[in-house]
Design an enzyme around this catalytic site. Structure first.
Site, PDB file in Angstrom:
ATOM      1  N   GLY A  51      33.487 -48.855  23.560  1.00  0.00           N
ATOM      2  CA  GLY A  51      33.322 -49.363  24.923  1.00  0.00           C
ATOM      3  C   GLY A  51      32.127 -50.288  25.022  1.00  0.00           C
TER       4      GLY A  51
ATOM      5  N   LYS B 271      36.750 -52.552  19.035  1.00  0.00           N
ATOM      6  CA  LYS B 271      36.486 -53.041  20.383  1.00  0.00           C
ATOM      7  C   LYS B 271      37.247 -54.341  20.561  1.00  0.00           C
ATOM      8  CE  LYS B 271      31.859 -51.089  20.944  1.00  0.00           C
ATOM      9  NZ  LYS B 271      30.408 -51.339  20.874  1.00  0.00           N
TER      10      LYS B 271
ATOM     11  N   GLU C 296      27.468 -43.567  13.593  1.00  0.00           N
ATOM     12  CA  GLU C 296      27.966 -44.915  13.873  1.00  0.00           C
ATOM     13  C   GLU C 296      26.887 -45.962  13.652  1.00  0.00           C
ATOM     14  OE1 GLU C 296      29.693 -45.201  17.804  1.00  0.00           O
ATOM     15  OE2 GLU C 296      29.931 -47.363  17.713  1.00  0.00           O
TER      16      GLU C 296
ATOM     17  N   ASP D 293      25.147 -42.749  17.517  1.00  0.00           N
ATOM     18  CA  ASP D 293      25.300 -44.203  17.342  1.00  0.00           C
ATOM     19  C   ASP D 293      23.918 -44.847  17.376  1.00  0.00           C
ATOM     20  OD1 ASP D 293      26.001 -46.882  17.360  1.00  0.00           O
ATOM     21  OD2 ASP D 293      27.188 -46.801  19.212  1.00  0.00           O
TER      22      ASP D 293
ATOM     23  N   LYS E  89      28.999 -38.447  22.174  1.00  0.00           N
ATOM     24  CA  LYS E  89      28.227 -39.369  21.327  1.00  0.00           C
ATOM     25  C   LYS E  89      26.892 -39.598  22.002  1.00  0.00           C
ATOM     26  CE  LYS E  89      28.593 -44.432  20.976  1.00  0.00           C
ATOM     27  NZ  LYS E  89      29.543 -45.521  20.650  1.00  0.00           N
TER      28      LYS E  89
ATOM     29  N   LYS F 159      23.262 -41.873  21.806  1.00  0.00           N
ATOM     30  CA  LYS F 159      22.585 -43.025  21.231  1.00  0.00           C
ATOM     31  C   LYS F 159      21.293 -42.534  20.586  1.00  0.00           C
ATOM     32  CE  LYS F 159      25.209 -46.470  22.585  1.00  0.00           C
ATOM     33  NZ  LYS F 159      25.899 -47.311  21.570  1.00  0.00           N
TER      34      LYS F 159
ATOM     35  N   SER G 224      29.820 -41.681  25.782  1.00  0.00           N
ATOM     36  CA  SER G 224      28.640 -42.202  25.104  1.00  0.00           C
ATOM     37  C   SER G 224      27.464 -41.983  26.040  1.00  0.00           C
ATOM     38  CB  SER G 224      28.842 -43.698  24.823  1.00  0.00           C
ATOM     39  OG  SER G 224      27.685 -44.258  24.254  1.00  0.00           O
TER      40      SER G 224
ATOM     41  N   ASP H  32      30.800 -50.274  13.616  1.00  0.00           N
ATOM     42  CA  ASP H  32      31.073 -50.946  14.885  1.00  0.00           C
ATOM     43  C   ASP H  32      30.694 -52.422  14.696  1.00  0.00           C
ATOM     44  OD1 ASP H  32      30.884 -52.024  17.472  1.00  0.00           O
ATOM     45  OD2 ASP H  32      29.792 -50.357  18.341  1.00  0.00           O
TER      46      ASP H  32
HETATM   47  O1  OSB Z   1      27.649 -49.510  20.412  1.00  0.00           O
HETATM   48  O2  OSB Z   1      29.277 -48.554  21.311  1.00  0.00           O
HETATM   49  C1  OSB Z   1      28.264 -49.241  21.420  1.00  0.00           C
HETATM   50  C2  OSB Z   1      27.502 -49.914  25.103  1.00  0.00           C
HETATM   51  C3  OSB Z   1      27.031 -51.203  25.042  1.00  0.00           C
HETATM   52  C4  OSB Z   1      26.932 -51.823  23.813  1.00  0.00           C
HETATM   53  C5  OSB Z   1      27.317 -51.138  22.647  1.00  0.00           C
HETATM   54  C6  OSB Z   1      27.811 -49.857  22.726  1.00  0.00           C
HETATM   55  C7  OSB Z   1      27.878 -49.229  23.965  1.00  0.00           C
HETATM   56  C8  OSB Z   1      28.299 -47.843  24.153  1.00  0.00           C
HETATM   57  C9  OSB Z   1      28.849 -47.486  25.502  1.00  0.00           C
HETATM   58  O3  OSB Z   1      28.193 -46.969  23.328  1.00  0.00           O
HETATM   59  C10 OSB Z   1      30.289 -47.192  25.473  1.00  0.00           C
HETATM   60  C11 OSB Z   1      30.860 -47.132  26.859  1.00  0.00           C
HETATM   61  O4  OSB Z   1      31.309 -48.160  27.374  1.00  0.00           O
HETATM   62  O5  OSB Z   1      30.868 -46.041  27.416  1.00  0.00           O
HETATM   63 MG    MG Z   2      28.543 -48.572  18.746  1.00  0.00          MG
END
Ligand code: OSB
Ligand code: MG
Length: 368
Positions: free
Chosen positions: A290, A262, A213, A188, A161, A163, A135, A238
């Site tokens: 994550g 999660k 996402e 995401d 992925k 953001k 991510s 999510d």
């Molecule tokens: O939406 O998946 C998410 C990190 C913090 C809060 C929400 C998310 C995330 C990530 C990071 O996408 C995932 C990771 O731990 O690498």
């Molecule tokens: Mg997410």
């Protein structure tokens, strides 16, 4: 089995580099760790809360309060046949899944250690080699994004992925598709769009995303259904899926085609496995999300990801992407093929580095 004691602690850990999402920017994490003594065996876990109630309503402060004042009294001195009984025993507390998940997963680790078996086998996992993705947070520029993605692909990661948020979406996605036409790519949004953005989100079809996402509100399954009805891009949920009931509703409504699981968001391994089984029975693939976990939370994510329907690469990646020195031994490593090998060692298979953890501790409370 009987739970004798829980040690709550807060440690502070600085990320190797800041992580930016549509809702926040994180430099340093305040991490809530649990060490739970079960019939003399110690189990470790992480309650995946943030300092702020921006991803979910839980914070490190609410989780500490709920664990000490409600969850601990519900399990103290009680007999449990196995860790599988913990989740049900906490049901009287509504919500607070990350607090529950911290406690529940620590008991699973303890049980596996006591039985001298790997946690992933105790959970019923079937794949010892799990596929990994990364991510990538919002970057200061497209050039930096392209470099970051190039590096992760070179390291072997199987899926990228990024953001996104309004103003950082079509442009970076178009640039990525131009540079890397064939990679498995997804985005995401962490709830950053509203229903009036549906035509804009539909236009992302031209990027051939593996999935999009959580584009819409955290509590709005209906809006996601409206989007999924008109777009060929698979929607992945999510934030919208805190538990089994929402997973079932999402599947029946056809609000998504994929679900991110999660451990914190759904309250631990037992709840995660129920959602996993439901999705499997409806041909909905799942993957492990994550929360910028330390190695302690990461180790639980690895164990969960060995269940058969975790068929898509998860946000489970190497320790060194987040931490200069992780708090487990060994650190989590990813193979050049972009996989993690679940260890044969008992429990999560990763040992907490007690001295380091002690040094990083800013607050500690023993419940006994
Ligand atoms: O939406 O998946 C998410 C990190 C913090 C809060 C929400 C998310 C995330 C990530 C990071 O996408 C995932 C990771 O731990 O690498
Ligand atoms: Mg997410």
């Amino acid at each position: 089995m009987k739970i004798d004691q829980i040690t709550l602690r807060e440690i502070r850990m600085r990320l190797v580099k800041p992580f930016e999402t549509s809702f926040d920017r994180t430099d340093e994490r305040r991490v809530l760790l649990l060490e739970t003594m079960v019939d003399g065996a110690a189990g470790w876990a992480e309650a995946t809360v943030d300092a702020d109630p921006f991803y979910s309503y839980e914070t490190i402060e609410t989780a500490w309060h709920i664990l000490r004042d409600f969850l601990w009294p519900m399990v103290r001195g009680k007999e449990f046949a196995s860790a599988g009984g913990i989740w049900g025993a906490l049901a009287r507390v509504r919500g607070h899944n990350m607090a529950k998940g911290g406690l529940e997963t620590s008991v699973w680790d303890a049980e596996a250690r006591q039985k001298n078996v790997p946690l992933w086998r105790l959970l019923g996992g079937t794949r010892q080699e799990i596929p990994c993705g990364v991510s990538i947070g919002i970057q200061p520029s497209i050039a930096e994004l392209l470099d970051a993605v190039g590096e992760e692909l070179a390291a072997g990661y199987q899926r990228i992925k990024i953001k996104i948020k309004p103003g950082w979406d079509a442009e970076p996605l178009a640039a990525l598709r131009e540079r890397f036409p064939r990679i498995r790519l997804m985005a995401d949004a962490n709830c950053a769009y509203t229903q009036k953005d549906i035509p804009h989100l539909k236009s992302f079809e031209r990027f051939f995303l593996m999935m999009l996402e959580q584009p819409l509100a955290y509590d709005d399954l209906y809006a996601h259904r409206e989007l999924q009805k008109i777009t060929s891009t698979p929607i992945c949920l999510d934030e919208c899926i805190p538990g089994f009931a929402q997973a079932r509703a999402a599947i029946e409504l056809e609000a998504c085609k994929i679900i991110n699981i999660k451990l914190g968001r759904v309250a631990g391994h037992t709840a995660a496995r129920r959602i996993h089984d439901l999705c499997r029975d409806h041909s909905i693939p799942v993957w492990c999300g994550g929360m910028l976990e330390t190695g302690i939370g990461r180790a639980h994510n690895i164990a969960m990801s060995t269940l058969e329907n975790f068929s898509l690469p998860g946000d489970v990646s190497a320790s060194k992407r987040y931490w200069r020195e992780d708090i487990i031994d060994p650190a989590v490593e990813v193979s050049p093929q972009g996989t993690i090998h679940a260890p044969e060692r008992p429990g999560t298979g990763y040992e907490p580095k007690r001295e380091l953890i002690e040094r990083l501790t800013v607050r500690k409370e023993v419940l006994s």
